[in-house]
Design an enzyme around this catalytic site. Structure first.
Site, short mmCIF file in Angstrom:
data_model
loop_
_atom_site.label_atom_id
_atom_site.label_comp_id
_atom_site.label_asym_id
_atom_site.label_seq_id
_atom_site.Cartn_x
_atom_site.Cartn_y
_atom_site.Cartn_z
N THR A 129 0.82 -1.36 -0.11
CA THR A 129 0.13 0.02 0.05
C THR A 129 0.83 1.25 -0.01
O THR A 129 1.89 1.04 0.68
CB THR A 129 -0.84 -0.10 1.36
OG1 THR A 129 -1.62 -1.28 1.19
CG2 THR A 129 -2.02 1.12 1.38
N PRO A 131 0.71 6.05 -0.40
CA PRO A 131 -0.23 7.07 0.32
C PRO A 131 -1.44 7.33 -0.78
O PRO A 131 -2.35 7.70 -0.48
CB PRO A 131 0.81 8.23 0.26
CG PRO A 131 1.96 7.68 0.49
CD PRO A 131 2.24 6.40 -0.22
N GLU A 243 -3.60 -15.13 2.47
CA GLU A 243 -3.86 -14.07 3.45
C GLU A 243 -5.17 -13.91 3.95
O GLU A 243 -5.45 -13.35 4.96
CB GLU A 243 -3.16 -12.66 2.53
CG GLU A 243 -3.38 -11.46 3.51
CD GLU A 243 -2.75 -10.49 3.03
OE1 GLU A 243 -1.76 -10.04 2.31
OE2 GLU A 243 -3.13 -9.15 3.48
N ARG A 269 -25.58 -10.26 34.55
CA ARG A 269 -26.20 -8.91 34.82
C ARG A 269 -27.54 -9.14 34.74
O ARG A 269 -28.20 -9.87 34.03
CB ARG A 269 -25.58 -7.99 33.48
CG ARG A 269 -26.30 -6.73 33.53
CD ARG A 269 -25.44 -5.88 34.33
NE ARG A 269 -26.10 -4.22 34.25
CZ ARG A 269 -25.77 -3.37 35.01
NH1 ARG A 269 -24.96 -3.59 35.96
NH2 ARG A 269 -26.36 -2.18 34.90
N GLN A 280 -36.45 -12.04 25.85
CA GLN A 280 -36.64 -12.62 24.60
C GLN A 280 -35.58 -11.95 23.61
O GLN A 280 -34.86 -12.88 22.70
CB GLN A 280 -37.81 -12.76 24.14
CG GLN A 280 -38.12 -13.72 22.82
CD GLN A 280 -39.30 -13.28 22.26
OE1 GLN A 280 -39.94 -12.10 21.93
NE2 GLN A 280 -40.06 -14.69 21.92
N GLY A 340 -24.52 -2.80 27.71
CA GLY A 340 -24.93 -1.31 28.02
C GLY A 340 -23.89 -0.65 28.04
O GLY A 340 -22.92 -0.59 27.39
N THR A 366 -10.77 -4.59 0.98
CA THR A 366 -11.90 -4.15 1.64
C THR A 366 -13.11 -4.95 1.33
O THR A 366 -13.05 -5.72 0.19
CB THR A 366 -12.35 -2.78 1.15
OG1 THR A 366 -12.56 -2.79 -0.33
CG2 THR A 366 -11.14 -1.85 1.20
N GLU A 368 -15.74 -4.01 -0.32
CA GLU A 368 -16.22 -3.79 -1.62
C GLU A 368 -15.53 -4.45 -2.58
O GLU A 368 -15.87 -4.95 -3.48
CB GLU A 368 -16.20 -2.32 -1.84
CG GLU A 368 -17.14 -1.38 -1.11
CD GLU A 368 -16.88 -1.28 0.39
OE1 GLU A 368 -15.44 -1.44 0.82
OE2 GLU A 368 -17.95 -1.13 1.22
C1 LIG Z 1 -4.02 -1.29 10.40
C2 LIG Z 1 -3.62 -1.65 8.95
C3 LIG Z 1 -2.65 -2.53 8.57
C4 LIG Z 1 -2.33 -2.67 7.44
N1 LIG Z 1 -1.33 -3.32 6.88
C5 LIG Z 1 -0.82 -3.35 5.61
C6 LIG Z 1 0.45 -4.05 5.45
O1 LIG Z 1 1.04 -4.88 6.22
N2 LIG Z 1 0.81 -3.95 4.10
C7 LIG Z 1 0.27 -3.30 3.20
O2 LIG Z 1 0.62 -3.16 2.04
N3 LIG Z 1 -0.97 -2.66 3.37
C8 LIG Z 1 -1.35 -2.66 4.85
N4 LIG Z 1 -2.70 -1.96 4.82
C9 LIG Z 1 -3.40 -1.33 4.00
C10 LIG Z 1 -4.65 -1.95 3.46
O3 LIG Z 1 -4.53 -3.05 2.84
C11 LIG Z 1 -5.39 -0.90 2.81
O4 LIG Z 1 -5.86 0.16 3.52
C12 LIG Z 1 -6.67 -1.47 1.92
O5 LIG Z 1 -6.44 -2.79 0.92
C13 LIG Z 1 -7.60 -0.53 1.42
O6 LIG Z 1 -6.62 0.67 0.48
P1 LIG Z 1 -6.94 2.28 0.80
O7 LIG Z 1 -6.72 2.38 2.38
O8 LIG Z 1 -5.92 2.77 -0.03
O9 LIG Z 1 -8.46 2.35 0.28
P2 LIG Z 1 -8.85 2.77 -0.98
O10 LIG Z 1 -8.30 1.71 -2.07
O11 LIG Z 1 -8.57 4.20 -1.25
O12 LIG Z 1 -10.35 2.75 -0.87
C14 LIG Z 1 -11.23 3.62 -0.15
C15 LIG Z 1 -12.64 3.07 -0.37
O13 LIG Z 1 -13.08 3.00 -1.68
C16 LIG Z 1 -13.52 1.86 -2.04
N5 LIG Z 1 -13.07 1.33 -3.20
C17 LIG Z 1 -11.97 1.35 -3.76
N6 LIG Z 1 -12.11 0.54 -4.93
C18 LIG Z 1 -13.19 0.40 -5.23
C19 LIG Z 1 -13.89 -0.13 -6.30
N7 LIG Z 1 -13.28 -0.87 -7.37
N8 LIG Z 1 -15.17 -0.71 -6.26
C20 LIG Z 1 -15.87 -0.09 -5.09
N9 LIG Z 1 -15.11 0.57 -4.09
C21 LIG Z 1 -14.01 0.65 -4.25
C22 LIG Z 1 -12.76 0.89 -0.99
O14 LIG Z 1 -13.42 -0.29 -0.59
C23 LIG Z 1 -12.87 1.99 0.34
O15 LIG Z 1 -14.06 1.71 0.93
C24 LIG Z 1 -3.04 -1.87 6.37
C25 LIG Z 1 -3.96 -1.10 6.59
C26 LIG Z 1 -4.48 -0.79 8.04
C27 LIG Z 1 -5.64 0.35 8.42
#
Ligand SMILES: Cc1cc2nc3c(=O)[nH]c(=O)nc-3n(C[C@H](O)[C@H](O)[C@H](O)COP(=O)(O)OP(=O)(O)OC[C@H]3O[C@@H](n4cnc5c(N)ncnc54)[C@H](O)[C@@H]3O)c2cc1C
Length: 386
Positions: A129, A131, A243, A269, A280, A340, A366, A368
């Site tokens: 990943t 920025p 993974e 509780r 229920q 609660g 994600t 999605e």
């Molecule tokens: C605690 C933590 C640990 C992590 N560890 C690692 C690691 O060890 N190595 C590593 O490489 N990464 C790591 N990540 C990164 C993680 O895999 C990414 O955050 C994740 O894949 C989403 O990418 P993004 O944050 O760029 O979101 P984006 O890709 O910018 O997505 C933003 C939103 O847009 C949606 N979206 C994007 N494309 C589409 C599409 N085609 N259709 C519909 N919706 C879409 C997404 O579902 C999301 O809701 C980590 C992240 C966190 C928070």
């Protein structure tokens, strides 16, 4: 009253007993301190290494025990979630990054990298990943230029697990102009030009260190390239099924633990002269969760058996990850509600579990993207997503 785990043999349960005993006696007492310092002790990895519990799959010639049965990894993860913390990312080391060395490293690379990785002296992470891009991996901008005996690596990564304590990273970088032309490189923290950015503050998972990494003109030796410099995208697709299985194992271990805590709470509780479990609504909520947990756990256990034979498809792994992470979210949410006001208090574990769970629907792909993969597997749309 959970559904029997049909895929486990007596030797797996014996292994579970020894793991549980060890974690309770040796590591559970450190967890509060890990939370405060924002990462596990390096020593925790070494302790796992001493037990032979890191990269179980590694062959004896590299210091491992050569056990290729994900059921053991599953047990390690289930017990770690219960007795230490979901943020102790030994599974990322062994089963998220490890498979890249297992599958794509040549014998010389294995001889160089695996012994330290198996002993826990070297902690691993994977850096995909950036920025500007996460889900759309083909759009990464980190670049590796071939200079003959080395590659010149430049770029930045973010959200990298084990980013602060890690020593060895498998880094994805563009090696050509074509979309998705990516190579995978082994980069170690002692290389000139390697630096760590911020130790990122998060909503949950305080024990797991997440960081930014920078690569400034790093001369990565040619012998640190894994496999073919143009096939990194395909390699990642291959490894992401395991993974996602590991991610599902974590989600289900977390969800089962949250369910048990909540069940105990609603029996104790009292309100309106009776335990809240006697209402229920409580019974229905808990019954619904129990049923869904058993169904998804059975599906997960079947997927583990398929992954053991390397037959788990990307679509099934995506379905599994989607189902388990969404269920984890539902269980912790209901758990907080059943607690609660106590559910909102730090001193009750369910409150922490609620925060820790949120990321499960985001990392390792994600929800999605999981739906996209499943949908495209049905022949609906193009197939480029990982
Ligand atoms: C605690 C933590 C640990 C992590 N560890 C690692 C690691 O060890 N190595 C590593 O490489 N990464 C790591 N990540 C990164 C993680 O895999 C990414 O955050 C994740 O894949 C989403 O990418 P993004 O944050 O760029 O979101 P984006 O890709 O910018 O997505 C933003 C939103 O847009 C949606 N979206 C994007 N494309 C589409 C599409 N085609 N259709 C519909 N919706 C879409 C997404 O579902 C999301 O809701 C980590 C992240 C966190 C928070």
């Amino acid at each position: 009253m959970a559904f029997p785990r049909m895929h486990l043999e007596p030797e797996h349960e014996m292994f579970r007993d020894s793991v549980r005993r060890y974690l309770k006696e040796e590591l559970s007492g450190d967890v509060e301190r890990w939370r405060e310092q924002g990462h596990v002790d390096r020593e925790a990895f070494r302790k796992f290494g001493e037990q032979g519990w890191l990269c179980l799959w590694a062959e004896e010639e590299y210091g491992g025990i050569g056990v290729r049965d994900i059921r053991y990894d599953q047990i390690l993860q289930e017990e770690s979630v219960r007795w230490t913390d979901i943020g102790f990312f030994h599974n990322a080391h062994s089963m998220l990054v490890g498979p890249y060395l297992d599958r794509f490293a040549n014998p010389a690379q294995k001889a160089r990298f695996l012994p330290g990785v198996v002993s826990g002296d070297v902690i691993m992470g994977i850096a995909m990943t950036e920025p500007d891009t996460g889900s759309d991996l083909a759009a990464i901008r980190t670049r590796a230029e071939s200079k003959g005996d080395h590659w010149l690596l430049n770029g930045a990564k973010t959200y990298i697990s084990n980013g602060i304590i890690g020593d060895l990273f498998v880094v994805a970088a563009k090696t050509g102009e074509g979309r998705g032309q990516i190579g995978l490189f082994v980069v170690t923290s002692d290389m000139e030009g390697f630096s760590r950015g911020r130790h990122l503050k998060k909503m949950g998972l305080p024990v797991q260190d997440t960081a930014e990494l920078r690569f400034d003109n790093i001369r990565v030796p040619a012998e640190n390239l894994l496999g073919d410099p143009g096939k990194g995208f395909a390699y990642m697709t291959e490894c992401l099924a395991v993974e996602r299985t590991m991610s599902a194992i974590s989600s289900m271990a977390h969800a089962q633990t949250a369910f048990d805590l909540t069940l105990e709470f609603v029996k104790e509780r009292r309100a309106f002269g009776r335990p809240i479990g006697a209402f229920q609504n409580t019974r229905f909520v808990m019954a619904d969760l129990r049923t869904r947990l058993d169904a998804v756990q059975s599906y997960l256990d079947q997927c583990v058996m398929l992954a053991n034979e390397d037959k788990l498809s990307p679509e099934d792994a995506a379905s599994l990850k989607l189902l388990s992470s969404e269920l984890q979210g539902d269980v912790v949410d209901a758990g907080v509600q059943m607690h609660g006001g106590a559910g909102f208090m730090d001193e009750y574990p369910i409150s922490r579990m609620f925060r820790d769970a949120r990321i499960a629907r985001i990392y390792a792909g994600t929800s999605e993207i999981m739906k996209e993969i499943i949908g495209r597997g049905l022949g609906l749309g193009e197939r480029e997503l990982r």
